[in-house]
Design a protein around this motif. Structure first.
Motif, PDB file in Angstrom:
ATOM      1  N   MET A 126       0.839  -1.190   0.000  1.00 21.62           N
ATOM      2  CA  MET A 126       0.000   0.000   0.000  1.00 21.62           C
ATOM      3  C   MET A 126       0.881   1.249   0.000  1.00 21.62           C
ATOM      4  N   ARG A 127       0.488   2.227  -0.775  1.00 23.35           N
ATOM      5  CA  ARG A 127       1.230   3.482  -0.867  1.00 23.35           C
ATOM      6  C   ARG A 127       0.234   4.641  -0.821  1.00 23.35           C
ATOM      7  N   VAL A 128       0.385   5.509   0.172  1.00 26.70           N
ATOM      8  CA  VAL A 128      -0.445   6.708   0.287  1.00 26.70           C
ATOM      9  C   VAL A 128       0.416   7.911  -0.082  1.00 26.70           C
ATOM     10  N   THR A 129      -0.082   8.730  -1.009  1.00 26.87           N
ATOM     11  CA  THR A 129       0.678   9.865  -1.516  1.00 26.87           C
ATOM     12  C   THR A 129      -0.113  11.154  -1.346  1.00 26.87           C
ATOM     13  N   VAL A 161      -4.816  13.411  -2.570  1.00 28.31           N
ATOM     14  CA  VAL A 161      -4.420  12.308  -1.691  1.00 28.31           C
ATOM     15  C   VAL A 161      -4.838  11.021  -2.381  1.00 28.31           C
ATOM     16  N   THR A 162      -3.892  10.131  -2.622  1.00 31.11           N
ATOM     17  CA  THR A 162      -4.201   8.889  -3.326  1.00 31.11           C
ATOM     18  C   THR A 162      -3.671   7.688  -2.556  1.00 31.11           C
ATOM     19  N   GLY A 191     -12.502   6.561   1.116  1.00 31.56           N
ATOM     20  CA  GLY A 191     -13.066   5.475   1.899  1.00 31.56           C
ATOM     21  C   GLY A 191     -12.056   4.362   2.116  1.00 31.56           C
ATOM     22  N   ALA A 192     -11.322   4.043   1.063  1.00 33.59           N
ATOM     23  CA  ALA A 192     -10.302   2.994   1.173  1.00 33.59           C
ATOM     24  C   ALA A 192      -9.196   3.421   2.123  1.00 33.59           C
ATOM     25  N   GLY A 227      -8.262  -5.142   8.488  1.00 40.07           N
ATOM     26  CA  GLY A 227      -7.944  -4.398   7.283  1.00 40.07           C
ATOM     27  C   GLY A 227      -6.923  -3.300   7.434  1.00 40.07           C
ATOM     28  N   VAL A 228      -6.451  -3.024   8.650  1.00 41.87           N
ATOM     29  CA  VAL A 228      -5.488  -1.946   8.841  1.00 41.87           C
ATOM     30  C   VAL A 228      -4.121  -2.348   8.299  1.00 41.87           C
TER      31      VAL A 228
END
Length: 235
Positions: free
Chosen positions: A1-4, A58-59, A67-68, A148-149
Motif C-alpha cells: 500500500m502506498r499513500v501519496t 491524496v491517493t 473510503g479505502a 484491514g489496517v
C-alpha cells in the motif's frame, strides 16, 4: 500500500496546513515535520483520509479513494480527535479498543492484552501517567488489531515528552512487520532521530526538506524523513 499526498493544503491562506507533499508505504516509516498546535492533527486527518484538503490530492496506490484510505489507515493519538482522555485508565482504553476491533473487551481479555504488552502493572494508571514509549506502543498495537489496517498515522508523539528515539524504535518495529507508518512530529524530534543515523543526508526541494538514505539499506533501518515546511504562514 502506498499513500501519496501531493501539494495538499488546508485553511484560508493555507494557515491550517501549508503546501505539503509526502508519501508513506508498506514496510517503511516516514517522519513528517509539522510545527504549531493544530498542523500535526490537520495533516494526520488528511493523510488518513478523514479530512479532504482544500488543494492538492491524496491517493492510495495511485487512485483517489478516501473510503479505502480510512479503512486501511488507522489514525493514532491525534490531539483533539482520537487521543484518549487524560484521566481514563489504561485498562479502559484497552477495553474500548478491543471492542472497536470486534473483540470481547471483558476484564480477562484486557488483562491478557496488557500482560502481552508488559503493562500488567499499569491497568489502573491514567493514560496521562503512562510513559511516552509505552503509550505509543499500546495505542499502535491496539490500532493494528482492527480488520484491514495496513498503515498508521501517529500524531505528535513528542508532545508527551521522553526520548524520541524510544517511540521511533516502536514505529520501526511496526514497519518491519509490514505496516506503512507515518509519524508527524516537530523539528527537534526530527533532528534527534537524524543525528543517530550517519547514512542520512539532507536534500532541499522547494518548500520541502527531505532526509533520505545516502546508501543502500532496508526501509526500516533507513526510514525517509519528510519535512512538511511550515513556511511563514500565520496560524
Amino acid at each position: 500500500m502506498r499513500v501519496t499526498l501531493s501539494e495538499v493544503s488546508k485553511g484560508p491562506n493555507r494557515a491550517a496546513l501549508p503546501l505539503t507533499s509526502l508519501e508513506f508505504h508498506t514496510g517503511t516509516v516516514t517522519l513528517a515535520r509539522a510545527e504549531t498546535e493544530r498542523r500535526p492533527t490537520v495533516l494526520g486527518l488528511i493523510a488518513s483520509g478523514r479530512m479532504r484538503p482544500d488543494s492538492g490530492t491524496v491517493t492510495v496506490d495511485d487512485r483517489t479513494d478516501y473510503g479505502a484510505i480510512r479503512s486501511l489507515v488507522a489514525l493514532v493519538d491525534a490531539p483533539g480527535v482520537c487521543e484518549p482522555a487524560a484521566d481514563i485508565t489504561v485498562a479502559e482504553v484497552v477495553a474500548e479498543e478491543l471492542m472497536f476491533a470486534g473483540r470481547i473487551g471483558h476484564r480477562r481479555a484486557v488483562a491478557r492484552m496488557l500482560a502481552a504488552f508488559g503493562l500488567a502493572d499499569e491497568a489502573r494508571s491514567s493514560m496521562a501517567d503512562l510513559e511516552p514509549d509505552a503509550r505509543i506502543r499500546l495505542l499502535t498495537e491496539l490500532a493494528v488489531l482492527r480488520d484491514g489496517v495496513e498503515g498508521l498515522v501517529i500524531c505528535s508523539p513528542d508532545r508527551h515528552g521522553g526520548d524520541p528515539l524510544g517511540w521511533w524504535t516502536v514505529t520501526n518495529g511496526l514497519s518491519a512487520r509490514g505496516y506503512a507508518v507515518l509519524v508527524i512530529a516537530g523539528d527537534a524530534s526530527a533532528h534527534a532521530i537524524a543525528a543517530v543515523d550517519p547514512d542520512l543526508v539532507v536534500t532541499t526541494s522547494g518548500e520541502a526538506v527531505s532526509i533520505v538514505p545516502s546508501g543502500p539499506g532496508t526501509p526500516a533501518a533507513n526510514p525517509a524523513l519528510t519535512h512538511a515546511h511550515a513556511g511563514a504562514d500565520a496560524r
